[in-house]
Design an enzyme around this catalytic site. Structure first.
Site, PDB file in Angstrom:
ATOM      1  N   ASP B 196      81.206   9.518  11.457  1.00  0.00           N
ATOM      2  CA  ASP B 196      82.053   8.394  11.058  1.00  0.00           C
ATOM      3  C   ASP B 196      83.428   9.040  10.936  1.00  0.00           C
ATOM      4  O   ASP B 196      83.698   9.759   9.969  1.00  0.00           O
ATOM      5  CB  ASP B 196      81.619   7.797   9.722  1.00  0.00           C
ATOM      6  CG  ASP B 196      82.444   6.574   9.377  1.00  0.00           C
ATOM      7  OD1 ASP B 196      83.657   6.586   9.670  1.00  0.00           O
ATOM      8  OD2 ASP B 196      81.901   5.610   8.829  1.00  0.00           O
ATOM      9  N   HIS B 197      84.278   8.820  11.935  1.00  0.00           N
ATOM     10  CA  HIS B 197      85.491   9.647  12.010  1.00  0.00           C
ATOM     11  C   HIS B 197      86.395   9.449  10.793  1.00  0.00           C
ATOM     12  O   HIS B 197      87.260  10.277  10.523  1.00  0.00           O
ATOM     13  CB  HIS B 197      86.243   9.411  13.321  1.00  0.00           C
ATOM     14  CG  HIS B 197      86.902   8.077  13.413  1.00  0.00           C
ATOM     15  ND1 HIS B 197      86.297   7.001  13.990  1.00  0.00           N
ATOM     16  CD2 HIS B 197      88.102   7.642  12.981  1.00  0.00           C
ATOM     17  CE1 HIS B 197      87.100   5.956  13.919  1.00  0.00           C
ATOM     18  NE2 HIS B 197      88.212   6.314  13.314  1.00  0.00           N
ATOM     19  N   GLU B 235      94.032  -4.012  11.147  1.00  0.00           N
ATOM     20  CA  GLU B 235      94.563  -3.580  12.445  1.00  0.00           C
ATOM     21  C   GLU B 235      95.479  -4.670  12.982  1.00  0.00           C
ATOM     22  O   GLU B 235      95.190  -5.857  12.810  1.00  0.00           O
ATOM     23  CB  GLU B 235      93.431  -3.370  13.451  1.00  0.00           C
ATOM     24  CG  GLU B 235      92.517  -2.225  13.113  1.00  0.00           C
ATOM     25  CD  GLU B 235      91.380  -2.149  14.118  1.00  0.00           C
ATOM     26  OE1 GLU B 235      91.468  -1.329  15.032  1.00  0.00           O
ATOM     27  OE2 GLU B 235      90.424  -2.920  13.980  1.00  0.00           O
ATOM     28  N   HIS B 259      82.531   2.296   8.243  1.00  0.00           N
ATOM     29  CA  HIS B 259      83.724   2.865   7.608  1.00  0.00           C
ATOM     30  C   HIS B 259      83.910   2.373   6.171  1.00  0.00           C
ATOM     31  O   HIS B 259      84.119   3.160   5.240  1.00  0.00           O
ATOM     32  CB  HIS B 259      84.987   2.491   8.384  1.00  0.00           C
ATOM     33  CG  HIS B 259      84.985   2.926   9.816  1.00  0.00           C
ATOM     34  ND1 HIS B 259      84.459   4.121  10.222  1.00  0.00           N
ATOM     35  CD2 HIS B 259      85.454   2.320  10.929  1.00  0.00           C
ATOM     36  CE1 HIS B 259      84.605   4.227  11.539  1.00  0.00           C
ATOM     37  NE2 HIS B 259      85.199   3.146  11.978  1.00  0.00           N
TER      38      HIS B 259
END
Lengths: 339, 507
Positions: B196-197, B235, B259
């Site tokens: 999960d970056h 976003e 996230h």
């Protein structure tokens, strides 16, 4: 990465025959003017950097290094300079840079150049202390570590001393002396981080570690210029392997001599100049030989940008200098005149 | 001297950042977008920082025509375009010979025989580990894992192997369990590194340090002092080229399930005994288990979904979601989700956590805002307290990483007027040097075998258990509420907070 970033805005002031309070006042004014221009920037909150006086021919290197620090500059940099006139001159500048990406914070840092006569410089601490930002660490950078520090109280005000033994030409013995009085962070040591990690990784394998008591040769290939990094690396290997270092004799670009293992066996130590060397920290390869076996560590893709080196060296971590004193001691025994 | 009696490594004591063991990194999908934008630049920068070991090799696997040289050229272009440090010819010259390419179809069993042969040929007996990075559609995760195991490269393989995969891990609880079963039949859990970056971002890692290394926070980090928490990931972009995935996934699966639930678990979990992988992940799982599961008939009260209509962002007119290329006219995909999460444990019972994510919102930002309870009594005249707002701590994850605390201060002057002021800490102003990219950090950790920043199978499962009832309820629910692109989201989301004067923070 500077590509795509707008050029920094600079507000500056200079004065001749000034008092330190005036410099402080002008710095405040530069900030107010900048805010009145409608620009919203934050002052970096990293550290105070005091740059000790250097000879005119070293000033260019100082300037280049500071420019390379770019947006990551310390909050306030105080550069001391020497001139003949019996007065204090000052130049103060506030440099602000908007970040390349929208929404990111824009930051400012300040650079103050204080030029003074010899007598004032022997009281340099009294010039810089009123200008230090409170609650931030202070680092003293010695661009020419071999030269005497004009006011020893500068050391007392600093949490770290920054040197670059690969560049500044200070004898290794002088660095040992400095390290006794303050935590010394040597950029040359930082450049060798890859080599220390690679050497440790190479000896993670038990079959390689079993060679250590039988090592009979150590060779470090280094680039031209200075052999200090090679001596530091060889000194570190010798110290950690438990060898007693011996003096190396120089012959043109080569330095060679003998170290002694704990069992009394001899290790041939050679620092070989390789004009083609491009490796990190000015080292191309490190080779340890034990009989017919060899452990050779070559440079990878690792490079060392000055900005990153500064960032590492300016961290207030004792771990930065782990092993440095031992390496320096052994290197100074091998090459007492090196620097 | 025998190998068994080898002395301790005397050089290791001075190394702050040890190098990984010799590694062959195999990238499935090496000619794809993720490899070009993140993985290859990440590998390059690890090399540049001297963090790659002697004996590091990369084998790129892709369907694209071309040979090793073509792959190297493509990789160089990708690094030049996407590396955070640009490209240095010397550093590239050292990395380039380590790149190799194997062309093949992922569903062709011969590919894995070829891979095994190539691994043997390249490594001899030098490699100590092999890492497989699946930068491909998640539909291939199971088949590749099985094929790798079938080729002797899965559980119990020698040299040791690791598998790196990135969400989505399934489409719902059932498919996630199915995928989990396939992966665990092929690899041991300790070999699987689920990315999960977000967990690779500095501020997210700082969350734990902030919470557990600052004594002043612990006494107030609970239901008694925290009124509510808002976690937002907004976003400004639309769906771009991800239509085929996004239209069937939606924001709940794409962002909340991973996230935002990860951020929630880090904000709300109990202090781990140690900062090691399993201790931290145990605490995160415990927290996720205490998140209330909603019954299908409760979902409308706690969750709002929306879909963007046409609007304006950054001075540009943008189309509605259904008018984006490739989106079906009758799409019911959620491009916005806001939900109220109840954490039923001793620390947080009664303090709601609001999670919110959406596309085509006014700007890109991710933050965690902790709103504290107001003081019980303000000893000020009514006219003077207008500016007094409860304290708030905001942890900004992107784009401007940092922490701010809102306090109330007196406005200079004769009257006792007050207004909010901010105490701010910004990473960009406080630390020297560039932070590594999240993928760079995560790749390095995986090479070192440090799983702290990776998601464990039971975390993924618990996340799906929270989200699954909502997905089921939506199957028979009306279409998502429409919101104008560039707005704050659907007005229905405001009603989620409309108790005790709560409002969303402005995006």
């Amino acid at each position: 990465m500077s590509a795509g970033r707008p050029e920094p805005e600079r507000h500056s002031w200079s004065g001749t025959g000034v008092r330190v309070e005036e410099v402080s006042r002008e710095l405040d004014r530069l900030h107010r003017d900048h805010q009145l221009d409608g620009e919203g920037h934050a002052l970096t909150r990293t550290l105070n950097l005091i740059v000790a006086p250097s000879a005119p021919d070293a000033a260019g290197a100082v300037e280049a290094a500071l420019a390379d620090l770019g947006v990551h500059s310390p909050s306030r940099t105080l550069i001391l300079g020497r001139h003949a006139a019996d007065r204090l001159d000052a130049e103060a500048s506030l440099e602000c840079r908007l970040s390349g990406a929208s929404g990111e914070v824009g930051v400012c840092h300040e650079v103050v150049v204080l030029s003074a006569d010899e007598e004032r410089l022997t009281h340099a601490a009294s010039l810089v202390v009123p200008l230090l930002l409170a609650d931030l660490p202070t680092v003293l950078w010695l661009p020419q570590a071999g030269s005497p520090i004009p006011d020893p109280r500068l050391l007392e005000r600093s949490q770290q001393v920054l040197v670059d033994s690969a560049r500044d030409g200070a004898p290794l013995g002088r660095l040992i002396e400095l390290a006794r009085g303050a935590p010394v962070h040597d950029l040359a040591w930082g450049r060798l981080e890859f080599w220390r990690a690679a050497t440790a990784a190479a000896f993670e394998r038990p079959e390689r570690r079993s060679l250590l008591p039988r090592v009979s040769g150590l060779e470090v290939d280094y680039e031209g210029g200075t052999l200090v990094p090679a001596a530091l690396l060889a000194g570190w290997v010798a110290a950690r392997a438990g060898w007693r270092a011996g003096r190396l004799e120089r012959d043109d670009g080569r330095a060679a001599g003998i170290a002694t293992r704990p069992d009394g066996g001899e290790v041939t130590v050679a620092l070989e100049r390789d004009p083609e060397a491009r490796g990190c920290g000015g080292i191309e390869a490190l080779t340890l030989r034990a009989g017919s076996s060899e452990v050779r560590i070559e440079r990878g893709a690792a490079t060392s940008r000055l900005r990153d080196l500064f960032a590492e060296a300016l961290r207030p971590l004792a771990s930065y200098g782990r092993g440095y004193a031992e390496a320096l001691g052994a290197a100074a025994t091998m090459m007492p005149e090196a620097g | 001297m025998s190998v068994e009696a080898a002395p301790a490594n005397p050089f290791a004591q001075d190394v702050e950042r040890p190098l990984p063991e010799p590694t062959t990194l195999v990238i499935f999908g090496a000619t794809g977008d993720l490899a070009a934008r993140k993985l290859l630049p990440g590998i390059y920068n690890l090399g540049l920082r001297g963090l790659l070991p002697e004996g590091f090799e990369v084998i790129g696997i892709g369907r694209s025509q071309g040979d090793r040289d073509a792959f190297r050229r493509r990789a160089r272009e990708a690094v030049a375009e996407h590396s955070r440090t640009g490209i240095d010819d010397g550093a590239w010259a050292a990395l380039e010979p380590r790149l190799d390419y194997l062309r093949g179809d992922l569903d062709d069993p011969k590919l894995f025989d070829s891979l095994r042969s190539l691994l043997r040929e390249k490594e001899g007996d030098a490699s100590a580990q092999r890492v497989f990075y699946l930068a491909v559609s998640s539909a291939f995760f199971g088949p590749i894992a099985e094929a790798l195991a079938g080729a002797g490269l899965g559980a119990g393989a020698s040299p040791a192997t690791r598998l790196m995969i990135e969400k989505p891990f399934g489409h719902d609880l059932a498919s996630a369990e199915e995928l989990g079963a396939v992966i665990s039949s092929a690899f041991d859990e300790s070999q699987v590194f689920r990315i999960d970056h977000y967990l690779g971002k500095e501020t997210v890692q700082n969350l734990q340090v902030l919470r557990f290394a600052n004594g002043i926070l612990e006494p107030i980090w609970n239901r008694r002092y925290v009124e509510h928490v808002q976690v937002t990931m907004a976003e400004d972009l639309g769906i771009g080229h991800r239509v085929s995935y996004y239209d069937s996934a939606g924001a709940l699966r794409d962002v909340i399930q991973n996230h935002l639930l990860q951020l929630l678990s880090l904000v709300a979990m109990e202090a781990p005994v140690r900062f090691d992988a399993d201790t931290i992940r145990d605490e995160k799982v415990k927290l996720l288990r205490s998140v209330r599961r909603y019954e299908p008939d409760e979902v409308d009260d706690y969750v709002v979904r929306g879909q963007y209509g046409a609007g304006w962002i950054g001075g540009e007119e943008v189309p509605a979601y259904v008018d984006e290329e490739g989106v079906p006219d009758d799409s019911r995909a959620d491009t916005y989700v806001a939900m109220r999460v109840e954490v039923d444990n001793w620390r947080w019972a009664g303090t709601p956590f609001y999670l919110r994510t959406g596309k085509r919102l006014p700007r890109r930002m991710t933050e965690i805002a902790v709103r504290f309870r107001p003081v019980p009594h303000l000893p000020l005249a009514r006219a003077e307290i207008g500016g007094a707002q409860p304290n708030e701590m905001v942890l900004s994850v992107q784009p401007d990483e940092g922490v701010s605390v809102r306090l109330v201060a007196k406005v200079p002057g004769r009257t006792m007027s007050v207004r909010p002021v901010l105490m701010e800490f910004k990473y960009g102003t406080t630390f020297l040097g560039d932070s590594p990219e999240a993928y760079e950090r995560l790749l390095h950790d995986a090479l070192l075998g440090d799983a702290t920043l990776f998601t464990r199978a039971d975390e993924v499962e618990e996340e799906w258990k929270i989200v699954d009832p909502i997905l089921r309820a939506w199957e028979s629910a009306p279409a998502p509420a429409l919101y104008e692109a560039g707005s704050q989201g659907p007005p229905e989301a405001d009603e989620l907070l409309a108790v005790r004067g709560r409002t969303w923070r402005q995006i």
